[in-house]
Design an enzyme around this catalytic site. Structure first.
Site, PDB file in Angstrom:
ATOM      1  N   SER A  12       0.832  -1.195   0.000  1.00 42.41           N
ATOM      2  CA  SER A  12       0.000   0.000   0.000  1.00 42.41           C
ATOM      3  C   SER A  12       0.875   1.256   0.000  1.00 42.41           C
ATOM      4  CB  SER A  12      -0.962  -0.042   1.194  1.00 42.41           C
ATOM      5  OG  SER A  12      -1.968   0.929   1.068  1.00 42.41           O
ATOM      6  N   ASP A  35       0.072  -4.242  -4.003  1.00 43.04           N
ATOM      7  CA  ASP A  35      -1.095  -3.388  -4.167  1.00 43.04           C
ATOM      8  C   ASP A  35      -0.792  -1.942  -3.759  1.00 43.04           C
ATOM      9  OD1 ASP A  35      -3.678  -3.462  -5.267  1.00 43.04           O
ATOM     10  OD2 ASP A  35      -4.578  -3.241  -3.295  1.00 43.04           O
ATOM     11  N   ARG A  66       5.713   8.648  -7.103  1.00 43.22           N
ATOM     12  CA  ARG A  66       5.256   7.284  -6.791  1.00 43.22           C
ATOM     13  C   ARG A  66       6.332   6.269  -7.182  1.00 43.22           C
ATOM     14  NH1 ARG A  66       4.742   5.416 -11.758  1.00 43.22           N
ATOM     15  NH2 ARG A  66       3.922   6.734 -13.426  1.00 43.22           N
ATOM     16  N   ASP A 111       8.076   3.651  -9.373  1.00 47.53           N
ATOM     17  CA  ASP A 111       8.140   3.463 -10.831  1.00 47.53           C
ATOM     18  C   ASP A 111       9.383   2.658 -11.168  1.00 47.53           C
ATOM     19  OD1 ASP A 111      10.232   5.498 -12.439  1.00 47.53           O
ATOM     20  OD2 ASP A 111       9.763   6.127 -10.395  1.00 47.53           O
ATOM     21  N   ASP A 154      13.213   3.115 -10.024  1.00 50.51           N
ATOM     22  CA  ASP A 154      13.596   3.017  -8.617  1.00 50.51           C
ATOM     23  C   ASP A 154      14.390   1.768  -8.276  1.00 50.51           C
ATOM     24  OD1 ASP A 154      12.296   5.429  -8.153  1.00 50.51           O
ATOM     25  OD2 ASP A 154      10.378   4.447  -7.718  1.00 50.51           O
ATOM     26  N   HIS A 210      -7.433  -5.729  -0.711  1.00 45.31           N
ATOM     27  CA  HIS A 210      -6.164  -5.003  -0.607  1.00 45.31           C
ATOM     28  C   HIS A 210      -5.078  -5.908  -0.024  1.00 45.31           C
ATOM     29  CE1 HIS A 210      -3.919  -1.367  -0.825  1.00 45.31           C
ATOM     30  NE2 HIS A 210      -4.016  -0.994   0.450  1.00 45.31           N
TER      31      HIS A 210
END
Length: 491
Positions: free
Chosen positions: A177, A200, A214, A216, A219, A286
């Site tokens: 998360s 997730d 975020r 991607d 990274d 989730h």
């Protein structure tokens, strides 16, 4: 349709926006500076942004486990060299760093399961990240705090390179998360960790944002993603729908997971405590990403095999069955490294179906129902059912069509189904239910038994390389009766 019980009221905070911005930038010693300037401010996806809290408020801690201390962790710190030098850290093995998500803490059950599965798999170093105080703020503040936690992971690993000969190529960051984006922030600062797994990744405040905001593909050398809760925010889906990794897995379409529709009594495991059990009920889809990954570590890779496909609709239409297409099949979770895309290739999407119960593996089949052209044939409003028998077992009866429609003769209908492993197929049992509309008298069959004429049923699957033919040769099947067909090599 999902329901939101009382126990989930805390999760509603996730969608509440704070009403002020607390400045433009802030700097925290060795962690560097953080800003609310674009792209961290981004209409419409980040309309209000906060700066991250002070690291002392977030109070991140890191606990190291190895096979020499699998249950009693050793706390390590980037600010105290002796904590690392006195630890059981072994630079000859891989290092796995795990980060939890919103409203969680470092002793959460799934993280300890991940740790134990890795230690069972091989000699390695597992570091559990606890940023609980930063994860229980309002969602927008917690979102900002992920930047600091990512920076703290990067600082720790940088110090461990110097103090303990850690190799970044041997580092595997795993985040659930919000923790997935923490892993991204850490990886962005390091050049380069070997792998990041996003379980997730959270969508609110990360959907369609700039890659710097975020997780991607830049990274880590390899980034793999498991999507399990990509429903809309209006339906309380917490996960991200868009592909963001080198490989992205979408089990069951990436949103509704079989078995997550149980009521609270069946779903909640009270042995783990009310909070732990309750959160798995509220956010079952989730958290299924964490279960899939944990299972994958020590299971046969074939049990979670995905096929490359452009999207869910194409997969459900049965048009993505062959592993030989372009990228080949891949294995969701730990073993996704077995089929890394070639250099420069990213956002490869894989689809698979699972069953509702542990260990979730399903045999996936494409069923082609070929209706005959008998002159007596009439189109029928029908529900269609199929049972498969093999040399190992027999499946439950499976409903083929999800929506009622008139079944037309001289047509072929394609369906995707999942079963347990029944072995090599030997028989197929076909049944259908006539379901005319009361508002359409023309569909009523008051004076005769309604019939379907079956020419053949063709079954082939992802796991089973054989193709099975069940030959009907225009045999009539009366509604509510069951027709039995033997497997053949052709019709």
């Amino acid at each position: 349709m999902k329901t939101l019980p009382v126990i989930s009221s805390a999760a509603v905070v996730l969608f509440l926006l704070q009403v002020s911005v607390e400045g433009k930038s802030v700097c925290y010693d060795e962690l560097g500076c953080f800003t609310t300037d674009p792209p961290f401010y981004d209409l419409p996806y980040r309309p209000l942004t906060y700066l991250p809290e002070d690291p002392s408020e977030i109070d991140t801690t890191f606990t190291l486990y190895t096979n020499s201390n699998p249950t009693t962790g050793h706390v390590i710190s980037a600010y105290d060299k002796t904590t690392v030098e006195s630890s059981p850290f072994d630079p000859s093995g891989p290092t796995i760093v795990i980060a939890h998500g919103y409203l969680e803490y470092g002793d959460t059950t799934w993280m300890h399961h991940t740790k134990l599965e890795f230690l069972k798999k091989k000699d390695c170093n597992v570091v559990l990240t606890n940023w609980r105080k930063g994860a229980v703020a309002g969602y927008t503040v917690s979102t900002a705090n992920t930047q600091v936690v990512g920076a703290e992971i990067a600082l720790l690993l940088t110090k461990m390179q110097e103090w303990a000969s850690l190799k970044l190529a041997d580092v595997h960051l795993i985040g659930f998360s919000l923790g997935a984006h923490i892993a991204g922030y850490a990886g962005e600062r390091l050049n380069k960790v070997g792998r990041i797994t996003g379980l997730d990744p959270a969508e609110p405040y990360f959907k369609d944002t700039h890659p710097i905001v975020r997780l991607d593909t830049r990274d880590a050398t390899f980034v793999d993603i498991i999507h399990t809760d990509a429903e809309s925010l209006a339906s309380f889906g917490f996960g991200m729908r868009e592909p963001i990794g080198h490989v992205d897995f979408f089990p069951n379409g990436g949103h509704i997971q079989p078995g997550c529709d149980q009521d609270v009594v069946d779903r909640v495991d009270f042995d783990d405590g009310l909070y732990e059990g309750g959160k798995y009920f509220v956010a079952c889809n989730h958290f299924r990403a964490t279960e899939f990954f944990n299972i994958s570590i020590n299971f046969d890779p074939e049990l979670l095999k995905g096929v490359p496909c452009a999207d869910e609709d194409t997969f459900n239409a049965g048009d993505c069955l062959e592993c030989g297409w372009r990228y080949g099949c891949n294995y969701m979770g730990y073993h996704s490294t077995l089929n890394k895309p070639s250099s420069g290739v990213e956002l490869v999407t894989y689809f698979l179906d699972t069953r509702p119960d542990y260990p979730y593996h399903a045999n996936q089949y494409r069923v082609q129902l070929v209706l005959g052209d008998d002159r007596r044939a009439e189109d029928q409003p029908a529900w269609l059912y199929l049972t498969l028998e093999g040399d190992k077992d027999i499946s439950v009866e499976l409903q083929l069509n999800e929506e009622l429609d008139k079944v037309k003769h001289s047509s072929t209908y394609t369906f995707m189904i999942v079963t347990k492993d029944v072995g090599d197929l030997t028989k197929a049992y076909f049944r259908w239910v006539h379901d005319p509309s009361l508002l359409k008298p023309g569909e009523w069959d008051l004076l005769k038994d309604p019939k379907l004429y079956i020419d053949q049923i063709i079954v082939d699957g992802v796991d089973d390389v054989n193709q099975y033919y069940f030959c009907g040769k225009n045999n009539e099947v009366i509604a509510e009766e069951t027709a039995v067909f033997d497997a053949a090599s052709s019709c």
